[in-house]
Design an enzyme around this catalytic site. Sequence first.
Site, PDB file in Angstrom:
ATOM      1  N   ASP A 159       0.839  -1.189   0.000  1.00  0.00           N
ATOM      2  CA  ASP A 159       0.000   0.000   0.000  1.00  0.00           C
ATOM      3  C   ASP A 159       0.881   1.249   0.000  1.00  0.00           C
ATOM      4  O   ASP A 159       1.999   1.239   0.529  1.00  0.00           O
ATOM      5  CB  ASP A 159      -0.907   0.028   1.226  1.00  0.00           C
ATOM      6  CG  ASP A 159      -1.908  -1.115   1.240  1.00  0.00           C
ATOM      7  OD1 ASP A 159      -2.190  -1.674   0.156  1.00  0.00           O
ATOM      8  OD2 ASP A 159      -2.413  -1.443   2.329  1.00  0.00           O
ATOM      9  N   GLN A 160       0.370   2.325  -0.548  1.00  0.00           N
ATOM     10  CA  GLN A 160       1.168   3.550  -0.663  1.00  0.00           C
ATOM     11  C   GLN A 160       1.744   4.033   0.675  1.00  0.00           C
ATOM     12  O   GLN A 160       2.904   4.456   0.719  1.00  0.00           O
ATOM     13  CB  GLN A 160       0.337   4.662  -1.313  1.00  0.00           C
ATOM     14  CG  GLN A 160       1.134   5.916  -1.602  1.00  0.00           C
ATOM     15  CD  GLN A 160       0.420   6.858  -2.541  1.00  0.00           C
ATOM     16  OE1 GLN A 160      -0.511   6.465  -3.255  1.00  0.00           O
ATOM     17  NE2 GLN A 160       0.824   8.111  -2.554  1.00  0.00           N
TER      18      GLN A 160
END
Length: 223
Positions: free
Chosen positions: A61-62
Amino acid sequence: MEDDDILVVHKHAGMAVQNARMGQMDLEHALLNYLAEQARTRDAGQGRAQIPYLAVVHRLDQPVEGVLVFAKKKDAAGKLGRQVQDGTMKKEYLAVCEGAIEKRGVQKLEDFLLKDGRSNTSRVVMPGTAGAKKAVLEYEVMKTQENRTLVQIRLGTGRHHQIRVQFSHAGYPLAGDSKYGAKEKGFLGLCAYHLELNHPRNGKRLEFTVKPEGEIFAGFEEL
């Protein structure tokens, strides 16, 4: 680490692996630019440089930092992808949770998660819910201090936002994870710190470990 088949990197928190917003660089294109510059330097004076190949094998995930492997050849991408699917590739995480987790030893969380694509979130639902997928992880407490707990996590499945959702549901949201109930906003206390895989060409077992960069981890001497 880099050779002819793979490229292993430490992704920083806040950088998307793929498909960043307009005007933002993502990790995939940053690495493609790096490989293209390598090719131009190597092939200088020999005509047009070959366009580099790079395949995303797995993602983070970012907001999550950690170690990732990319494939530089199609054959390597296929072999690494199969390792992801059959569990040969092992990933371990470090997380800082809000609250003091009392249980010691290896613990297991098992839930059913349902993803909401519109809000880009997942939630725990009852078994049998349409579209829900079983999520399993094991964790062990490393240290508790100042009402925060450092845990080591090994995933049994790879569901959307799995670690974040399961720990929030258990009453211990990850530090900084306001999307899933953390009291304080900030950098997400999650790092994919350890990766194991078989080299796609020679089968040699490889291990890679990174130290978390996030300030939330700084108070834990164990790291």
